[in-house]
Write a protein that holds these residues in place. Structure first.
Motif: not given
Length: 277
Positions: A127, A131, A134, A142, A188, A190-191, A195
């Motif tokens: 990753f 942000w 991406l 992602a 999702l 991974n996001l 975070w």
């Protein structure tokens, strides 16, 4: 007639049908070109009773009650194959998978092997640190952390469940369903994990959690789709998740696991009225 269940094991299907026959629930079997067996209830008036037995069978498919019923019904030669007719291990393993399932499995093995040879696979596939990266040419990062594994045990554990659960979904529900679960449960979670902890994470376990949740709840909501897991597996999934958040398992991607499980449950709920592929 009404469809009760689809299985990929003719012997197990026959044993279940023999058990239903003992209860006065007459069924018929049909076999398709892929060796999948459809179990049809003849007397639709007793469909609700038969559905309860389907749920019981999915929870305990190896219970002796089903083989005992086969012996009572007679003609046991129909339920067992000889060693000469049994497929080889490699062929049997391949029969349990599909192209999406196998492609991801091989990709994970190849990436792990290349990393062990000293190639900078983490730097290429992890990753991004921000942000905004991406939104440009590296949008694919992602997803690609899901293909990274940091130890042989990590790789083997995830790939076993990916092969078993992903193969089940792909065989019964099609390539598109497995690909959808793979991408959504890969991106999702991974996001969420980024975070919470930054970019140093990886592994297919978020997708595995999605598949566990999806297959388990699908078996509860719609047994006729031919997929399902015992309730004990759902308990295992929750206990493992709790242990991870408690810190007992060491540094693990807890939010990726949680996100994957929630995605699997939601997708199973959305798909509850659909039939098998």
């Amino acid at each position: 007639m009404k469809l009760l269940l689809v299985l990929d094991d003719p012997r197990r299907a026959q044993s279940f049908v023999d058990y239903l026959a003992d209860m006065g629930l007459k069924c018929e079997l049909t076999l398709d070109d892929d060796n999948n067996v459809s179990i049809w209830l003849v007397n639709e008036v007793r469909y609700q009773q038969a559905q309860q037995e389907v749920k019981r069978f999915i929870a305990e498919p190896l219970h002796p009650r089903y083989q005992d019923a086969s012996w009572r019904q007679g003609d046991t030669h129909a339920h067992f194959s000889t060693d000469a007719n049994r497929p080889g291990l490699a062929r049997d393993l391949l029969r349990q998978t599909g192209p999406v399932n196998m492609l991801v499995l091989l990709a994970c093995v190849a990436i792990y092997g290349l990393s062990q040879l000293g190639l900078p696979m983490f730097g290429l596939l992890a990753f991004p640190s921000d942000w905004s990266q991406l939104l440009g040419a590296e949008f694919w990062r992602a997803f690609t952390p899901a293909l990274l594994h940091f130890s042989l045990m990590h790789l083997v554990f995830n790939l076993f469940w990916w092969w078993y659960l992903g193969g089940m979904v792909e065989r019964r529900l099609g390539h598109g369903k497995l690909l959808l679960l793979l991408l959504v449960a890969g991106v999702l979670p991974n996001l969420m994990q980024f975070w919470a902890s930054g970019p140093r994470f990886g592994g297919l376990s978020g997708v595995v959690y999605a598949l566990l949740a999806y297959v388990w709840l699908s078996g509860r909501l719609n047994p006729a789709r031919g997929i399902g897991l015992p309730d004990g597996m759902a308990v295992f999934m929750v206990v493992w998740l709790v242990l991870g958040f408690a810190g007992v398992l060491g540094p693990v991607a807890n939010l990726a696991h949680l996100g994957g499980g929630l995605i699997g449950l939601l997708q199973a709920w959305f798909d509850r009225g659909r039939r098998a592929y």
